[in-house]
Design a protein around this motif. Structure first.
Motif, PDB file in Angstrom:
ATOM      1  N   MET A   1       0.929  -0.501  -0.005  1.00  0.00           N
ATOM      2  CA  MET A   1       0.102  -0.409  -0.114  1.00  0.00           C
ATOM      3  C   MET A   1       1.192   1.304  -0.372  1.00  0.00           C
ATOM      4  SD  MET A   1      -2.821  -1.469   2.032  1.00  0.00           S
ATOM      5  CE  MET A   1      -3.952   0.105   2.789  1.00  0.00           C
TER       6      MET A   1
ATOM      7  N   ILE B   1      -6.545   3.861  -1.861  1.00  0.00           N
ATOM      8  CA  ILE B   1      -5.880   2.910  -1.428  1.00  0.00           C
ATOM      9  C   ILE B   1      -6.167   2.304  -0.273  1.00  0.00           C
ATOM     10  CG2 ILE B   1      -3.604   2.020  -0.325  1.00  0.00           C
ATOM     11  CD1 ILE B   1      -2.466   3.589  -2.976  1.00  0.00           C
TER      12      ILE B   1
ATOM     13  N   LYS C   1      -9.001   1.796   0.778  1.00  0.00           N
ATOM     14  CA  LYS C   1     -10.014   1.133   0.832  1.00  0.00           C
ATOM     15  C   LYS C   1      -9.973  -0.589   0.484  1.00  0.00           C
ATOM     16  CE  LYS C   1     -13.588   3.475  -0.993  1.00  0.00           C
ATOM     17  NZ  LYS C   1     -14.422   3.517  -2.583  1.00  0.00           N
ATOM     18  N   LEU C   2      -8.674  -0.435  -0.422  1.00  0.00           N
ATOM     19  CA  LEU C   2      -8.313  -1.559  -1.246  1.00  0.00           C
ATOM     20  C   LEU C   2      -8.231  -2.430   0.351  1.00  0.00           C
ATOM     21  CD1 LEU C   2      -6.518  -0.721  -4.299  1.00  0.00           C
ATOM     22  CD2 LEU C   2      -8.556  -1.735  -3.937  1.00  0.00           C
TER      23      LEU C   2
END
Length: 415
Positions: free
Chosen positions: A186, A220, A222-223
């Motif tokens: 991330m 990012i 949210k991923l």
């Protein structure tokens, strides 16, 4: 006698009885006629009432009909309630779909705006500087400090956060390794977006790049929702600070370059002015020497001349004295301007053919003839000559030029 009396009495009674019977019969006949009339009227009224009832209320049994109508009304109410519930369900479903679609639309719109960064979406002059450093070196020092702070957050594992302690097949160590790998992935993604935004930031997309970086931060994170791993807000703030510092650092460097360019141009202009003044002083000195020689020769000729010859020489001497005085004045003016290095002319010129109407140039020249500078600019890189609107002489021309530029700074065309 008595018998006759009885007979008369009987006849009288019979007559009275007949009269009474006749009267009663007559009344009875009249009553029967009235009864028949009333029966006829009643029949007519009954027929009329039946017709009215048949016309307006064709009902055989009012109780049964009322119950039937009441049952129909109850059925209609039930159907209406069922339809209302169905309609409300459809409305709720459509509202939910609308909110979902609108959220997706807004997200795509923000994505497109952050990626596009077209000039049509730019509001000129809305960027508000966050720093007030005087030199580019101060910006550079602060930029290094922010980058070191980002590195320190990464080393101390404070650039990302995870609120859940994961285990993999019962192993906390494997869970921590999985969490660390996801956090590193991330961070690489976010740093890539940050580096791209910093590399592409310019005067016309600074605010767009900030929005792009914020969007990348949200996307990012949210991923990482499933694993509950996210980039920290502190790391985002440092990235935004780096972006703004980089932009303002480049702006300050450009400003310093412009100032250096203006300084070099001014130095070149002063050198040209000094050479011109020296040349003007030398020319005036040469003219002074020549006129002095001519005047001395004319005086020698006048001492030997008489008559008309003397008058001609005297007139020539007066002309030579005037030329000599003018040459001396030019020499003194050149020497004075050479000594006063800050004196000069502020020119106000325009060029409609090249730059359009209502566009003016303010500049400084220290030439003896300021029109030489205007002619030089007209020959430089424009297809038309400049029009002169004003020439202002000042003994402190650089300060006057700077004050004028500061006063008209909001109206500058070349930003």
């Amino acid at each position: 006698m008595f018998t006759l009396f009885l007979i008369l009495l009987l006849v009288l009674v019979s007559g009275i009885a007949v009269a009474i019977v006749g009267f009663v019969w007559d009344r009875q006949q009249k009553s029967l006629a009235e009864i028949d009339f009333l029966r006829s009227e009643m029949a007519n009224q009954t027929a009329t009432h039946k017709q009215a009832l048949a016309r307006y209320l064709p009902i055989v049994n009012l109780d049964q009909e009322f119950q039937r109508v009441q049952a129909a009304i109850l059925q209609l109410q039930a159907d209406f309630q069922a339809y209302s519930r169905h309609y409300q369900d459809q409305r709720n479903q459509l509202a939910a779909e609308y909110q979902q679609s609108k959220g997706l639309f807004d997200q795509l719109k923000r994505e497109l705006a952050s990626i596009e960064g077209s000039l049509d979406d730019v509001s000129f002059g809305i960027y508000r500087p966050y720093f007030s450093f005087d030199t580019s070196e101060q910006f550079k020092t602060e930029l290094e400090r922010v980058r070191n702070a980002k590195k320190q957050l990464i080393r101390s594992n404070q650039a990302t956060t995870c609120i859940v302690e994961w285990t993999v097949q019962g192993s906390r160590k494997e869970g921590a390794r999985m969490q660390s790998q996801l956090a590193k992935l991330m961070l690489r993604a976010f740093n890539g977006e940050s580096d791209a935004a910093i590399a592409n930031v310019s005067w016309n997309n600074a605010t767009k790049m900030e929005e792009r970086l914020k969007y990348a931060f949200e996307a990012i994170n949210k991923l990482g929702t499933v694993m509950q791993v996210s980039v920290t807000r502190e790391y985002l703030d440092l990235a935004l600070c780096e972006l703004r510092l980089k932009f303002e650092y480049e702006e300050k460097r450009q400003q310093e370059k412009e100032e250096q360019r203006a300084l070099r141009e001014r130095m070149r202009e002063e050198e040209r002015a000094q050479r011109e003044l020296q040349r003007a002083e030398q020319d005036a000195t040469d003219d002074e020497t020549r006129y002095q020689k001519l005047l001395a020769k004319a005086k020698a000729d006048a001492a030997q001349a008489t008559g008309e010859r003397f008058a001609e020489i005297a007139e020539r001497m007066r002309m030579l004295e005037a030329d000599l005085a003018e040459a001396q004045a030019r020499k003194e003016r050149a020497i004075s301007m050479a000594q006063l290095t800050r004196c000069g002319y502020i020119y106000i010129i325009s060029n409609i053919g090249s730059f359009g109407e209502d566009t003016y140039k303010l500049g400084l020249t220290r030439r003896l003839d300021p029109m030489d500078r205007v002619r030089e600019l007209s020959d430089a890189s424009v297809p038309f000559n400049f029009d002169v609107h004003g020439m202002i002489y000042s003994e402190n021309a650089p300060d006057l030029e700077r004050e004028l530029h500061q006063h008209f700074a909001p109206y500058r065309v070349n930003l």
